[in-house]
Enzyme design. Structure first.
Site, PDB file in Angstrom:
ATOM      1  N   LYS A   1       0.836  -1.201   0.000  1.00 37.71           N
ATOM      2  CA  LYS A   1       0.000   0.000   0.000  1.00 37.71           C
ATOM      3  C   LYS A   1       0.873   1.254   0.000  1.00 37.71           C
ATOM      4  CE  LYS A   1      -1.587   2.329   3.322  1.00 37.71           C
ATOM      5  NZ  LYS A   1      -2.134   2.852   4.570  1.00 37.71           N
TER       6      LYS A   1
ATOM      7  N   ASP B   1      -6.241   0.689   0.536  1.00 35.74           N
ATOM      8  CA  ASP B   1      -6.296   0.938   1.982  1.00 35.74           C
ATOM      9  C   ASP B   1      -7.671   0.529   2.503  1.00 35.74           C
ATOM     10  OD1 ASP B   1      -8.066   2.853   1.172  1.00 35.74           O
ATOM     11  OD2 ASP B   1      -7.119   4.495   2.252  1.00 35.74           O
TER      12      ASP B   1
END
Ligand code: SF4
Length: 211
Positions: free
Chosen positions: A120, A138
């Site tokens: 991420k 996310d």
């Protein structure tokens, strides 16, 4: 349940959030990388409260690499998990200085060698710092993707990233990532989504039952 094409979903997001953008304050790749590492399990707003003091004290990656851990902890002590996060960002800075000549790297493989950086974070760094098409998954992107039926409930973050990248045109990855975050942050909340204002009610897998 009605169906809606990915193009239609993207058009709605364009209308709702034409100016969606990264809300972590940063002036360069070093600051962006540190901010995104600090943002794990906390809000961008909380990170923005601690980074001015942190970057004033440690304006370069070299200065952070040479910092005393306890001083860094003090700078970010308003954040949860600040002991771990302080260690992560100092080790990240050391890695950038020792292995990449003080330049935050611009490939996924290199970024993943650095402390505190998972897929991420790496995707955010690639897109925000270098404009490389990336799609970071996310908590907001995960929740929204599932509610809109773009992925299955059981899908993990790597599967979600792969599926979204297959369904969404590459030139839209960065923009769509920001729009999904804005949608999740400001309308499709985890607990009390504002379904009455949502254009996706007819396709939603988890709409507010009180509608
Ligand atoms: S209907 Fe409600 S839960 Fe579903 S996507 Fe819209 S805001 Fe989110």
């Amino acid at each position: 349940m009605e169906r809606m094409s990915v193009d239609e979903i993207l058009s709605h997001l364009d209308r709702m959030y034409p100016d969606a953008h990264c809300e972590l304050n940063h002036a360069n790749a070093y600051e962006m990388a540190i901010a995104v590492i600090l943002s794990a399990q906390t809000t961008d707003a909380s990170v923005n409260q601690v980074t001015p003091k942190l970057f004033e004290k440690y304006p370069t990656v070299e200065s952070l690499a040479n910092a005393e851990l306890k001083d860094v902890e003090q700078c970010i002590s308003r954040l949860g998990l600040y002991h771990n996060k302080a260690r992560s960002i100092v080790n990240f800075a050391k890695g950038v200085v020792e292995n990449y000549g003080g330049i935050v790297p611009d490939t996924m493989d290199d970024l993943l060698t650095l402390s505190g950086v998972g897929r991420k974070c790496a995707n955010v760094i690639l897109s925000e710092c270098y404009g490389i098409p990336s799609l970071a998954v996310d908590t907001h992107v995960t929740r929204v993707s599932k509610r809109l039926g773009l992925v299955y409930q059981k899908d993990d973050v790597n599967t979600i990233e792969r599926k979204l990248k297959r369904k969404i045109p590459k030139e839209r990855w960065i923009k769509t990532h920001h729009q999904m975050i804005f949608f999740g942050r400001y309308l499709c909340h985890a607990r009390s989504p504002k379904c009455g204002l949502c254009p996706f009610v007819s396709i939603c897998h988890e709409k507010n039952k009180n509608l």
